[in-house]
Write a protein that holds these residues in place. Structure first.
Motif, PDB file in Angstrom:
ATOM      1  N   LEU A 282     108.983  65.716  53.539  1.00 31.81           N
ATOM      2  CA  LEU A 282     110.101  66.480  52.976  1.00 31.81           C
ATOM      3  C   LEU A 282     111.083  66.902  54.064  1.00 31.81           C
ATOM      4  O   LEU A 282     112.303  66.859  53.855  1.00 31.81           O
ATOM      5  CB  LEU A 282     109.577  67.718  52.242  1.00 31.81           C
ATOM      6  CG  LEU A 282     109.068  67.544  50.815  1.00 31.81           C
ATOM      7  CD1 LEU A 282     108.659  68.889  50.239  1.00 31.81           C
ATOM      8  CD2 LEU A 282     110.124  66.906  49.915  1.00 31.81           C
ATOM      9  N   SER A 283     110.576  67.317  55.196  1.00 27.93           N
ATOM     10  CA  SER A 283     111.452  67.752  56.289  1.00 27.93           C
ATOM     11  C   SER A 283     112.354  66.619  56.758  1.00 27.93           C
ATOM     12  O   SER A 283     113.559  66.818  56.982  1.00 27.93           O
ATOM     13  CB  SER A 283     110.608  68.264  57.462  1.00 27.93           C
ATOM     14  OG  SER A 283     109.862  69.398  57.090  1.00 27.93           O
ATOM     15  N   VAL A 284     111.784  65.428  56.894  1.00 30.40           N
ATOM     16  CA  VAL A 284     112.565  64.272  57.343  1.00 30.40           C
ATOM     17  C   VAL A 284     113.624  63.908  56.306  1.00 30.40           C
ATOM     18  O   VAL A 284     114.804  63.683  56.635  1.00 30.40           O
ATOM     19  CB  VAL A 284     111.647  63.064  57.628  1.00 30.40           C
ATOM     20  CG1 VAL A 284     112.475  61.811  57.909  1.00 30.40           C
ATOM     21  CG2 VAL A 284     110.717  63.366  58.793  1.00 30.40           C
ATOM     22  N   MET A 285     113.220  63.856  55.027  1.00 30.96           N
ATOM     23  CA  MET A 285     114.153  63.481  53.968  1.00 30.96           C
ATOM     24  C   MET A 285     115.267  64.514  53.821  1.00 30.96           C
ATOM     25  O   MET A 285     116.432  64.168  53.593  1.00 30.96           O
ATOM     26  CB  MET A 285     113.405  63.304  52.637  1.00 30.96           C
ATOM     27  CG  MET A 285     112.479  62.101  52.574  1.00 30.96           C
ATOM     28  SD  MET A 285     113.361  60.521  52.775  1.00 30.96           S
ATOM     29  CE  MET A 285     112.931  60.102  54.469  1.00 30.96           C
ATOM     30  N   LYS A 286     114.927  65.777  53.950  1.00 38.29           N
ATOM     31  CA  LYS A 286     115.943  66.823  53.850  1.00 38.29           C
ATOM     32  C   LYS A 286     116.954  66.717  54.990  1.00 38.29           C
ATOM     33  O   LYS A 286     118.154  66.911  54.791  1.00 38.29           O
ATOM     34  CB  LYS A 286     115.278  68.208  53.848  1.00 38.29           C
ATOM     35  CG  LYS A 286     114.551  68.539  52.554  1.00 38.29           C
ATOM     36  CD  LYS A 286     113.796  69.851  52.634  1.00 38.29           C
ATOM     37  CE  LYS A 286     114.713  71.031  52.601  1.00 38.29           C
ATOM     38  NZ  LYS A 286     113.967  72.313  52.499  1.00 38.29           N
ATOM     39  N   PHE A 287     116.465  66.397  56.172  1.00 40.13           N
ATOM     40  CA  PHE A 287     117.376  66.245  57.308  1.00 40.13           C
ATOM     41  C   PHE A 287     118.339  65.081  57.064  1.00 40.13           C
ATOM     42  O   PHE A 287     119.561  65.229  57.236  1.00 40.13           O
ATOM     43  CB  PHE A 287     116.586  66.011  58.596  1.00 40.13           C
ATOM     44  CG  PHE A 287     117.451  65.659  59.771  1.00 40.13           C
ATOM     45  CD1 PHE A 287     118.185  66.637  60.430  1.00 40.13           C
ATOM     46  CD2 PHE A 287     117.574  64.334  60.192  1.00 40.13           C
ATOM     47  CE1 PHE A 287     119.016  66.309  61.504  1.00 40.13           C
ATOM     48  CE2 PHE A 287     118.390  64.003  61.267  1.00 40.13           C
ATOM     49  CZ  PHE A 287     119.119  64.994  61.915  1.00 40.13           C
ATOM     50  N   LEU A 288     117.806  63.929  56.646  1.00 35.91           N
ATOM     51  CA  LEU A 288     118.646  62.751  56.432  1.00 35.91           C
ATOM     52  C   LEU A 288     119.608  62.952  55.263  1.00 35.91           C
ATOM     53  O   LEU A 288     120.795  62.619  55.350  1.00 35.91           O
ATOM     54  CB  LEU A 288     117.769  61.519  56.202  1.00 35.91           C
ATOM     55  CG  LEU A 288     116.896  61.079  57.390  1.00 35.91           C
ATOM     56  CD1 LEU A 288     115.972  59.937  56.978  1.00 35.91           C
ATOM     57  CD2 LEU A 288     117.767  60.673  58.575  1.00 35.91           C
ATOM     58  N   ALA A 289     119.082  63.502  54.160  1.00 31.50           N
ATOM     59  CA  ALA A 289     119.932  63.723  52.975  1.00 31.50           C
ATOM     60  C   ALA A 289     120.976  64.798  53.241  1.00 31.50           C
ATOM     61  O   ALA A 289     122.052  64.805  52.622  1.00 31.50           O
ATOM     62  CB  ALA A 289     119.069  64.097  51.771  1.00 31.50           C
ATOM     63  N   GLY A 290     120.678  65.703  54.180  1.00 32.33           N
ATOM     64  CA  GLY A 290     121.630  66.754  54.508  1.00 32.33           C
ATOM     65  C   GLY A 290     122.885  66.241  55.185  1.00 32.33           C
ATOM     66  O   GLY A 290     123.892  66.961  55.259  1.00 32.33           O
TER      67      GLY A 290
ATOM     68  N   PRO B  85     113.104  56.474  46.372  1.00 34.47           N
ATOM     69  CA  PRO B  85     113.943  55.663  47.267  1.00 34.47           C
ATOM     70  C   PRO B  85     114.977  56.555  47.945  1.00 34.47           C
ATOM     71  O   PRO B  85     115.350  57.618  47.427  1.00 34.47           O
ATOM     72  CB  PRO B  85     114.616  54.667  46.316  1.00 34.47           C
ATOM     73  CG  PRO B  85     114.581  55.329  44.980  1.00 34.47           C
ATOM     74  CD  PRO B  85     113.322  56.147  44.952  1.00 34.47           C
ATOM     75  N   PHE B  86     115.462  56.120  49.096  1.00 27.58           N
ATOM     76  CA  PHE B  86     116.434  56.954  49.823  1.00 27.58           C
ATOM     77  C   PHE B  86     117.741  57.097  49.036  1.00 27.58           C
ATOM     78  O   PHE B  86     118.466  58.086  49.204  1.00 27.58           O
ATOM     79  CB  PHE B  86     116.714  56.387  51.209  1.00 27.58           C
ATOM     80  CG  PHE B  86     117.553  57.298  52.042  1.00 27.58           C
ATOM     81  CD1 PHE B  86     117.087  58.558  52.395  1.00 27.58           C
ATOM     82  CD2 PHE B  86     118.832  56.928  52.451  1.00 27.58           C
ATOM     83  CE1 PHE B  86     117.869  59.424  53.147  1.00 27.58           C
ATOM     84  CE2 PHE B  86     119.615  57.793  53.203  1.00 27.58           C
ATOM     85  CZ  PHE B  86     119.137  59.044  53.554  1.00 27.58           C
ATOM     86  N   SER B  87     118.030  56.137  48.164  1.00 26.16           N
ATOM     87  CA  SER B  87     119.230  56.263  47.323  1.00 26.16           C
ATOM     88  C   SER B  87     119.156  57.519  46.452  1.00 26.16           C
ATOM     89  O   SER B  87     120.171  58.171  46.180  1.00 26.16           O
ATOM     90  CB  SER B  87     119.399  55.023  46.449  1.00 26.16           C
ATOM     91  OG  SER B  87     118.260  54.833  45.622  1.00 26.16           O
ATOM     92  N   THR B  88     117.949  57.868  46.022  1.00 26.58           N
ATOM     93  CA  THR B  88     117.773  59.095  45.244  1.00 26.58           C
ATOM     94  C   THR B  88     117.943  60.316  46.133  1.00 26.58           C
ATOM     95  O   THR B  88     118.572  61.304  45.736  1.00 26.58           O
ATOM     96  CB  THR B  88     116.387  59.109  44.573  1.00 26.58           C
ATOM     97  OG1 THR B  88     116.274  58.001  43.689  1.00 26.58           O
ATOM     98  CG2 THR B  88     116.170  60.393  43.788  1.00 26.58           C
ATOM     99  N   TRP B  89     117.398  60.263  47.331  1.00 17.99           N
ATOM    100  CA  TRP B  89     117.572  61.376  48.261  1.00 17.99           C
ATOM    101  C   TRP B  89     119.047  61.592  48.598  1.00 17.99           C
ATOM    102  O   TRP B  89     119.496  62.733  48.783  1.00 17.99           O
ATOM    103  CB  TRP B  89     116.760  61.138  49.530  1.00 17.99           C
ATOM    104  CG  TRP B  89     115.325  61.509  49.363  1.00 17.99           C
ATOM    105  CD1 TRP B  89     114.252  60.675  49.227  1.00 17.99           C
ATOM    106  CD2 TRP B  89     114.799  62.844  49.285  1.00 17.99           C
ATOM    107  NE1 TRP B  89     113.092  61.393  49.073  1.00 17.99           N
ATOM    108  CE2 TRP B  89     113.403  62.729  49.109  1.00 17.99           C
ATOM    109  CE3 TRP B  89     115.368  64.107  49.358  1.00 17.99           C
ATOM    110  CZ2 TRP B  89     112.575  63.841  49.000  1.00 17.99           C
ATOM    111  CZ3 TRP B  89     114.543  65.225  49.244  1.00 17.99           C
ATOM    112  CH2 TRP B  89     113.162  65.077  49.072  1.00 17.99           C
TER     113      TRP B  89
ATOM    114  N   ARG C 120     121.485  61.152  46.539  1.00 16.20           N
ATOM    115  CA  ARG C 120     122.082  61.854  45.397  1.00 16.20           C
ATOM    116  C   ARG C 120     121.680  63.332  45.411  1.00 16.20           C
ATOM    117  O   ARG C 120     122.473  64.199  45.029  1.00 16.20           O
ATOM    118  CB  ARG C 120     121.674  61.168  44.091  1.00 16.20           C
ATOM    119  CG  ARG C 120     122.200  59.739  43.988  1.00 16.20           C
ATOM    120  CD  ARG C 120     121.934  59.132  42.618  1.00 16.20           C
ATOM    121  NE  ARG C 120     122.824  59.683  41.600  1.00 16.20           N
ATOM    122  CZ  ARG C 120     124.050  59.269  41.357  1.00 16.20           C
ATOM    123  NH1 ARG C 120     124.572  58.294  42.079  1.00 16.20           N
ATOM    124  NH2 ARG C 120     124.769  59.818  40.399  1.00 16.20           N
ATOM    125  N   ILE C 121     120.454  63.602  45.843  1.00 19.39           N
ATOM    126  CA  ILE C 121     120.036  65.002  45.963  1.00 19.39           C
ATOM    127  C   ILE C 121     120.876  65.698  47.039  1.00 19.39           C
ATOM    128  O   ILE C 121     121.335  66.834  46.863  1.00 19.39           O
ATOM    129  CB  ILE C 121     118.531  65.089  46.294  1.00 19.39           C
ATOM    130  CG1 ILE C 121     117.697  64.509  45.145  1.00 19.39           C
ATOM    131  CG2 ILE C 121     118.121  66.542  46.551  1.00 19.39           C
ATOM    132  CD1 ILE C 121     116.204  64.399  45.452  1.00 19.39           C
TER     133      ILE C 121
END
Length: 384
Positions: free
Chosen positions: A10-18, A68-72, A74-75
């Motif tokens: 979650l931490s990694v995805m939040k950083f990238l999606a941010g 998928p990262f495409s969803t991240w 959009r988040i």
């Protein structure tokens, strides 16, 4: 280890999606409630129909390490994030609207007998930092939620729960529903639904063994043929909607009985239904300690309470209100013998008055306008 890995993920995805720019007209619904009374899914359908100006994404199941990262992306791009379980957002500029998924009857968080202090403290911080608006239905709801999760009072807004809008607007007819689940046509049909809570946490292998062997009530005197015959005599049909964990371990998934049918999530997902879009077609509810009882009060129909594990549940996890017999607006039953007797006469003037009493306490808002109230509060019609 799994929990630690997921937090890292979650931490990694939040950083990238941010890193993704925010879109003012983008909304994401993080649906962790499946299709069994999901505020998220029903609100998603409402937005799709009534707010074409919004770019809305439904994410389910949530949370998941398989997105998928495409969803991240959009988040990360969403201005509005609607959640059904724990609040979540990536940037401070995002607005998290917390719907939750039921009026709590069972103890949870700080109030539960089976939680850890460090987990409760982490959740408390999460709600403080990430929940911007917590949708509420009443003062009672706010008191129960804050007792469990320590939500500050300034976060609550009495906007209601989207799932309730669907209760009195079934998406199919009762005749079609009966045909779908029972392959039957019966103008005298009374349809009941049995929805127990999560019994695995009782940590009693004997209960799970009974369920696995087909005894979905875990009654000592369970005889499915006798139950089916009793239902048939009264033109009553029983839908069994177990917790997903229990359904996975249930050996006799396909009922061979005329008046008992099992409903799983496949039926709901395949037809793009939420359970609450069908619940209004039922004539009575059987439950134990599930918060669905508060929602079913809106239908003003009989409720029977299966309490054969009440003492165990009070000891293992605990209930927020009691004594249970006083708050349950219906007969409490502990065996199949008592159930069959209760099916003869489920309702009374006393029980109807008790249902209305608890309805007024648990929901003080006008009916059928919850989705609209949320949208008007956020002024979504002005979003471009």
């Amino acid at each position: 280890m799994k929990s630690l890995f997921f937090r890292w993920y979650l931490s990694v995805m939040k950083f990238l999606a941010g890193l993704i720019p925010t879109k003012k007209n983008a909304a994401v619904i993080l649906n962790g409630a499946g299709r069994s009374g999901s505020n998220g899914y029903i609100f998603y359908k409402y937005l799709q129909k009534n707010y074409p100006n919004l770019d809305v994404t439904l994410v389910e199941p949530w949370p998941s390490s398989h997105l998928p990262f495409s969803t991240w992306k959009r988040i990360g791009a969403a201005k509005y994030i609607f959640t059904t379980h724990q609040p979540f957002k990536i940037k401070s500029s995002q607005i998290d609207i917390e719907f939750w998924h039921g009026i709590p009857l069972k103890r949870m968080g700080l109030m539960a007998n089976n939680t850890l202090r460090k987990d409760n403290q982490r959740n408390e911080r999460l709600w403080y930092t990430s929940a911007d608006v917590v949708s509420s239905s009443s003062d009672l709801y706010e008191s129960l939620m804050s007792a469990c999760i320590a939500i500050s009072t300034d976060k609550y807004r009495k906007l209601g729960f989207p799932r309730l809008d669907a209760l009195k607007q079934p998406v199919i007819s009762k005749e079609d529903f009966l045909q779908d689940l029972f392959k039957s046509s019966d103008p005298q049909a009374q349809i009941g639904i049995y929805m127990p809570t999560f019994r695995y946490e009782l940590e009693d292998k004997s209960i799970m063994k009974k369920i696995e062997d087909g005894n979905f009530f875990a009654f000592e005197d369970f005889e499915v043929e006798k139950l089916n015959n009793a239902l048939k005599e009264k033109h009553q049909y029983l839908i069994v909607k177990l917790h997903p964990y229990e359904m996975k371990m249930f050996k006799n998934f396909d009922s061979q009985f005329s008046n008992i049918a099992f409903m799983n999530n496949d039926y709901l997902f395949d037809n793009n239904y939420d359970l609450y879009e069908l619940l209004g077609l039922t004539d009575f509810l059987l439950t134990d300690f599930s918060s669905i009882y508060f929602d079913y009060l809106h239908l003003d129909k009989p409720i029977l309470f299966v309490t054969n594990f009440l003492k165990q549940y009070e000891k293992t996890r605990g209930l927020l209100i009691g004594p249970y017999a006083e708050i349950a607006p219906g007969k409490c039953i502990n065996s199949q013998t008592e159930l069959i007797a209760a099916l003869e006469k489920m309702d009374s003037a006393e029980m109807r008055a008790k249902r209305q009493y608890w309805l007024k306490l648990s929901d003080s808002l006008p009916e059928d306008e919850n989705c609209r109230r949320v949208c008007e509060f956020l002024k979504l019609d002005q979003v471009k």
